[in-house]
Design a protein around this motif. Structure first.
Motif, PDB file in Angstrom:
ATOM      1  N   GLY A   1      -6.402   8.432  -5.767  1.00  0.00           N
ATOM      2  CA  GLY A   1      -5.943   7.911  -4.495  1.00  0.00           C
ATOM      3  C   GLY A   1      -5.210   6.587  -4.616  1.00  0.00           C
ATOM      4  O   GLY A   1      -4.580   6.282  -5.628  1.00  0.00           O
ATOM      5  N   GLU A   2      -5.350   5.778  -3.574  1.00  0.00           N
ATOM      6  CA  GLU A   2      -4.646   4.505  -3.491  1.00  0.00           C
ATOM      7  C   GLU A   2      -5.303   3.450  -4.393  1.00  0.00           C
ATOM      8  O   GLU A   2      -6.520   3.483  -4.610  1.00  0.00           O
ATOM      9  CB  GLU A   2      -4.678   3.990  -2.045  1.00  0.00           C
ATOM     10  CG  GLU A   2      -3.894   4.828  -1.057  1.00  0.00           C
ATOM     11  CD  GLU A   2      -2.405   4.698  -1.279  1.00  0.00           C
ATOM     12  OE1 GLU A   2      -1.956   3.583  -1.615  1.00  0.00           O
ATOM     13  OE2 GLU A   2      -1.700   5.703  -1.118  1.00  0.00           O
ATOM     14  N   PRO A   3      -4.516   2.475  -4.886  1.00  0.00           N
ATOM     15  CA  PRO A   3      -5.114   1.356  -5.620  1.00  0.00           C
ATOM     16  C   PRO A   3      -5.901   0.464  -4.668  1.00  0.00           C
ATOM     17  O   PRO A   3      -5.539   0.304  -3.495  1.00  0.00           O
ATOM     18  CB  PRO A   3      -3.904   0.621  -6.199  1.00  0.00           C
ATOM     19  CG  PRO A   3      -2.766   0.977  -5.303  1.00  0.00           C
ATOM     20  CD  PRO A   3      -3.044   2.370  -4.821  1.00  0.00           C
ATOM     21  N   LEU A   4      -6.970  -0.116  -5.163  1.00  0.00           N
ATOM     22  CA  LEU A   4      -7.807  -0.976  -4.322  1.00  0.00           C
ATOM     23  C   LEU A   4      -7.099  -2.278  -3.982  1.00  0.00           C
ATOM     24  O   LEU A   4      -7.267  -2.823  -2.893  1.00  0.00           O
ATOM     25  CB  LEU A   4      -9.130  -1.274  -5.034  1.00  0.00           C
ATOM     26  CG  LEU A   4     -10.184  -1.989  -4.213  1.00  0.00           C
ATOM     27  CD1 LEU A   4     -10.731  -1.065  -3.131  1.00  0.00           C
ATOM     28  CD2 LEU A   4     -11.330  -2.460  -5.102  1.00  0.00           C
ATOM     29  N   PHE A   5      -6.293  -2.762  -4.933  1.00  0.00           N
ATOM     30  CA  PHE A   5      -5.574  -4.021  -4.721  1.00  0.00           C
ATOM     31  C   PHE A   5      -4.068  -3.761  -4.684  1.00  0.00           C
ATOM     32  O   PHE A   5      -3.542  -3.006  -5.507  1.00  0.00           O
ATOM     33  CB  PHE A   5      -5.888  -5.021  -5.835  1.00  0.00           C
ATOM     34  CG  PHE A   5      -7.326  -5.431  -5.910  1.00  0.00           C
ATOM     35  CD1 PHE A   5      -7.834  -6.410  -5.069  1.00  0.00           C
ATOM     36  CD2 PHE A   5      -8.189  -4.833  -6.818  1.00  0.00           C
ATOM     37  CE1 PHE A   5      -9.163  -6.781  -5.125  1.00  0.00           C
ATOM     38  CE2 PHE A   5      -9.511  -5.197  -6.899  1.00  0.00           C
ATOM     39  CZ  PHE A   5     -10.008  -6.172  -6.046  1.00  0.00           C
ATOM     40  N   LEU A   6      -3.392  -4.415  -3.749  1.00  0.00           N
ATOM     41  CA  LEU A   6      -1.931  -4.345  -3.686  1.00  0.00           C
ATOM     42  C   LEU A   6      -1.327  -5.253  -4.750  1.00  0.00           C
ATOM     43  O   LEU A   6      -2.011  -6.095  -5.348  1.00  0.00           O
ATOM     44  CB  LEU A   6      -1.447  -4.770  -2.301  1.00  0.00           C
ATOM     45  CG  LEU A   6      -1.988  -3.943  -1.124  1.00  0.00           C
ATOM     46  CD1 LEU A   6      -1.583  -4.596   0.199  1.00  0.00           C
ATOM     47  CD2 LEU A   6      -1.483  -2.511  -1.209  1.00  0.00           C
ATOM     48  N   ASP A   7      -0.038  -5.109  -4.992  1.00  0.00           N
ATOM     49  CA  ASP A   7       0.643  -5.968  -5.969  1.00  0.00           C
ATOM     50  C   ASP A   7       0.545  -7.447  -5.591  1.00  0.00           C
ATOM     51  O   ASP A   7       0.617  -8.323  -6.448  1.00  0.00           O
ATOM     52  CB  ASP A   7       2.120  -5.560  -6.094  1.00  0.00           C
ATOM     53  CG  ASP A   7       2.279  -4.196  -6.749  1.00  0.00           C
ATOM     54  OD1 ASP A   7       1.331  -3.762  -7.425  1.00  0.00           O
ATOM     55  OD2 ASP A   7       3.352  -3.579  -6.589  1.00  0.00           O
ATOM     56  N   THR A   8       0.365  -7.722  -4.309  1.00  0.00           N
ATOM     57  CA  THR A   8       0.234  -9.108  -3.830  1.00  0.00           C
ATOM     58  C   THR A   8      -1.136  -9.705  -4.145  1.00  0.00           C
ATOM     59  O   THR A   8      -1.341 -10.909  -4.004  1.00  0.00           O
ATOM     60  CB  THR A   8       0.448  -9.158  -2.317  1.00  0.00           C
ATOM     61  OG1 THR A   8      -0.517  -8.305  -1.687  1.00  0.00           O
ATOM     62  CG2 THR A   8       1.859  -8.694  -1.951  1.00  0.00           C
ATOM     63  N   GLY A   9      -2.088  -8.835  -4.560  1.00  0.00           N
ATOM     64  CA  GLY A   9      -3.450  -9.302  -4.823  1.00  0.00           C
ATOM     65  C   GLY A   9      -4.396  -9.080  -3.660  1.00  0.00           C
ATOM     66  O   GLY A   9      -5.616  -9.245  -3.807  1.00  0.00           O
TER      67      GLY A   9
END
Length: 526
Positions: A419-427
């Protein structure tokens, strides 16, 4: 200890820590011959990059997998089939470019293979139980390289053996140099005191046990009486009932004099008719099983590559699976591994699942001995559902003509997508991820144990007299203040509290042993 260096190594040795943590999203559960939307099975088939999937398994399975079997690409240079065996798959090229950078353009295929394998082995090491073992099949293209990086990751003292398996049922007379008739399977443990389970004894194993003297203890075999190493204190003479002197073997006897005399009284050690030697009786009734050999040459016992192809053809008569899987493993080979490396309740992991042979072997073995072994398969290719999962469905239901040729094993599994990553590239935390998945991650990062949601609001759990709170709301900013402290119900010696902000005085923090952690800055990335 010798170590292996290659272009890109410094970029991948700790890359497993930078792999994004993604959730596992259940798609369906297959049970009783039907699919349902609920995730109810402990057996898992996961479609997605195995590096990311292994990371996603950590909160539930770190240190719990009893047996890992993987059959990674052998890096032969063959590009003629779907599972790209020279690791120049576009997905891997993209990954190498992101992780290794411009250096990846100059990598040899061996450099690429090592960059691909190293972080995966690091995560597999984390998932392996302290009393577990990993089995890695490989051929001569990468065996030497694999041995060195496994020595580095698992520890040279945890190398168990190089298991030689006869993978071909006949020699290849078209070979230009030598016919390649076997594969390597490197075996490593987490700790050096790992012990294999013994294999069941066969009639052939027992055939040399006889009972010429009608001993009431049953058939026996003449066992070894010599010390394995030279021992001067064990080089004493033995006097027979007739007074004949029996000299010790070159290394001395296996036991001290008092022990031998005791064994003579018990008639475990007896004299030959002419009293020129002693005989140690090893009784069949005392033999619990066979220590496995590291040469598996009997193809009737383990199967071979051609057996495995026949197995796939029988399972998928409507598909040309032999065009996809050139050298599949027979389920009997994996079954034998499971017999020596797992018990009836073990968790089995295969992160290069291919056609799903490991799940097939687990289900077969459970059917044979009434076990409750659980499997986890990871497959990154697009056939994860149409072949890997489909094979497992057919094994569960039965297959062949009218599903009667091979009886179904029974069982179930849940099929997942990454699924989706827990953290976005922004942190920042990804708000598309469910709150339960976030809580599971944070609790595991603190306690390294599976998450069981408490009834108290915002409580993650308690461990070692420390209570953990995650004061998070998707649509508003949270603040750790005296009002929140008054809402806490769990008594503990220390409190670790996550929130967006903190307005508490340091004196209050000290008085109640409170550690504030800011969301998302202080959430550990593992």
């Amino acid at each position: 200890m010798p170590t292996l260096n290659w272009i890109g190594k410094e970029k991948v040795i700790n890359h497993h820590q930078d792999v994004p943590y993604k959730t596992l999203e259940p798609q369906y559960t297959f049970s009783n011959g039907k699919e349902s939307k609920t995730a109810t099975s402990q057996n898992k088939i996961i479609h997605g990059d195995n590096l990311e999937a292994l990371k996603s398994l950590l909160p539930e399975y770190e240190g719990k997998v009893k047996c890992i079997y993987i059959d990674p690409p052998y890096n032969t240079g063959n590009e003629g089939w779907v599972y790209n065996d020279n690791v120049s798959d576009p997905k891997l090229k993209k990954w190498l470019g992101q992780v290794v950078g411009k250096e990846s353009e100059d990598l040899s295929r061996h450099d690429k293979w090592l960059c691909m394998m190293y972080p995966r082995l690091k995560l597999l090491h984390k998932l392996l139980a302290d009393d577990g073992a990993i089995f890695i099949s490989i051929d001569d293209n990468e065996q030497a390289h694999l041995k060195l990086i496994c020595d580095e990751i698992f520890g040279i003292g945890n190398f168990i053996t190089d298991l030689i398996w006869r993978s071909a049922d006949s020699s290849n007379n078209d070979a230009k140099q030598f016919s390649v008739d076997f594969n390597h399977t490197l075996v490593y443990s987490k700790k050096s005191d790992w012990n294999s389970y013994r294999l069941e004894r066969t009639e052939d194993n027992n055939s040399h046990y006889k009972n010429p003297d009608n001993d009431i203890r049953g058939p026996w075999f003449s066992g070894n009486i010599s010390s394995p190493n030279p021992r001067k204190n064990l080089t004493y003479d033995i006097v027979s009932p007739k007074g004949l002197i029996i000299k010790p073997p070159k290394n001395g006897w296996r036991w001290n004099k008092e022990k031998v005399e005791e064994m003579i009284i018990d008639k475990v050690v007896v004299f030959s008719e002419d009293e020129t030697r002693i005989i140690k009786k090893t009784f069949l009734k005392d033999q619990s099983g066979i220590v496995p050999s590291n040469i598996w040459w009997e193809i009737d016992d383990t199967g071979h590559n051609r057996n495995a192809k026949y197995e796939l053809i029988k399972l998928f008569s409507e598909l040309k699976t032999s065009d996809i899987f050139k050298t599949p493993k027979p389920s009997k080979f994996i079954e034998k591994i499971l017999k020596i490396a797992s018990n009836k309740n073990s968790i089995i992991l295969d992160s290069f699942a291919g056609s799903g042979t490991t799940a097939h072997a687990v289900l077969n073995l459970n059917q044979q001995d009434g076990g409750n072994r659980k499997f986890i398969l990871v497959e990154m290719e697009d056939y994860a559902n149409t072949i890997t999962a489909e094979r497992v469905k057919r094994v569960i239901n039965g297959y062949g003509e009218d599903k009667k040729a091979v009886e179904g094993t029974g069982g179930d599994f849940t099929y997942y997508e990454l699924g989706e990553p827990l953290f976005l590239d922004t942190g920042f935390l990804n708000e598309e991820v469910s709150l339960d998945k976030i809580l599971e991650y944070v609790w595991y990062s603190e306690a390294k144990t599976p998450f069981i949601k408490p009834k108290e609001d915002y409580l993650l759990g308690a461990k070692n007299d420390t209570a953990y709170y995650f004061y998070y709301q998707k649509d508003s900013i949270t603040t750790l203040n005296e009002s929140f402290l008054r809402s806490i119900k769990t008594k503990a010696s220390q409190y670790i509290i996550y929130a967006d902000n903190c307005l508490l005085d340091q004196s209050i923090m000290d008085r109640y042993n409170i550690v504030f952690k800011k969301i998302p800055r202080d959430i550990t990335r593992f």
